[in-house]
Design an enzyme around this catalytic site. Structure first.
Site, short mmCIF file in Angstrom:
data_model
loop_
_atom_site.label_atom_id
_atom_site.label_comp_id
_atom_site.label_asym_id
_atom_site.label_seq_id
_atom_site.Cartn_x
_atom_site.Cartn_y
_atom_site.Cartn_z
N GLY A 46 -59.76 -22.82 43.80
CA GLY A 46 -59.79 -21.50 44.41
C GLY A 46 -61.21 -21.16 44.85
N GLN A 51 -68.28 -15.89 47.58
CA GLN A 51 -68.94 -17.07 47.00
C GLN A 51 -69.66 -17.90 48.07
OE1 GLN A 51 -65.17 -18.26 44.69
NE2 GLN A 51 -66.83 -19.10 43.44
N LEU A 97 -66.54 -22.16 40.65
CA LEU A 97 -67.51 -22.95 41.42
C LEU A 97 -68.88 -22.27 41.47
CD1 LEU A 97 -65.23 -24.17 44.36
CD2 LEU A 97 -66.06 -25.50 42.39
N HIS A 138 -58.23 -14.48 39.27
CA HIS A 138 -59.66 -14.85 39.23
C HIS A 138 -60.29 -14.66 40.61
CE1 HIS A 138 -62.98 -17.82 38.02
NE2 HIS A 138 -63.12 -17.69 39.33
N HIS A 142 -63.23 -11.77 42.28
CA HIS A 142 -64.45 -12.01 43.07
C HIS A 142 -64.62 -10.95 44.15
CE1 HIS A 142 -66.21 -15.76 41.67
NE2 HIS A 142 -65.04 -16.37 41.66
NI NI Z 1 -64.60 -18.18 40.69
#
Ligand code: NI
Length: 176
Positions: A46, A51, A97, A138, A142
């Site tokens: 994911g 990110q 990540l 999750h 973010h």
């Molecule tokens: Ni994450």
């Protein structure tokens, strides 16, 4: 498609609240494809747009086990919203990540229904359980600037963030 650099915590860009998209146009669809390629390359299951430094409500997910010969099952989602969650909770050992090589048990609803716009700007809804339910929640976190370490004790969170800060300083992580 392009592989984008992934931001490693701690970083203020991971703490911002992302903006919804007006519609899934060609630019958003391209972002989804770039994010998917970046996620497969990492590899991960994911990825959320903040990110890769884009504070926009877009996530991509693929929980297919390619190592076990499963065909890819990519989900590209804009403006994902939780419409229902189970009362039943489940603990899962989560990673991210943006927090490479760190894991912690996080407790979340075990099932979730999510409404979103797909890559063709079509409104869709899915019901998820197991690892997909965990992953969707999750990634949606973010978009609110929330990392999995925000769900664990301050002691554990600070330990992980301290180690990441040190690793970045030593140039051990490809941080932006
Ligand atoms: Ni994450």
């Amino acid at each position: 498609m392009a592989i984008l650099p992934i931001i490693v915590a701690p970083d203020p860009r991971l703490k911002v609240v992302s903006r919804p998209v007006d519609k899934v146009d060609a630019a958003v669809a391209r972002l989804m494809d770039d994010m998917l390629e970046t996620m497969y390359d990492a590899p991960g299951i994911g990825l959320a747009a903040p990110q890769v430094g884009v504070p926009t409500c877009v996530i991509v997910v693929d929980i297919a086990r390619k190592d076990k010969g499963e065909a890819p099952k990519p989900l590209k989602m804009a403006n994902p919203q939780l419409v229902a969650t189970s009362e039943e909770l489940k603990s899962w050992d989560e990673g991210c990540l943006s927090l490479p090589e760190h894991y912690a048990d996080v407790i979340r609803p075990s099932r979730a229904a999510v409404r979103y716009l797909d890559e063709n700007n079509k409104r869709r809804e899915i019901e998820a359980d197991g690892v997909l339910a965990v992953c969707l929640q999750h990634e949606m976190d973010h978009l609110d600037g929330i990392l999995f370490v925000d769900h664990v004790t301050a002691l554990k969170r600070n330990m992980i963030l301290r180690k990441l800060r040190k690793a970045k300083k030593l140039g051990m992580l490809a941080a932006e």
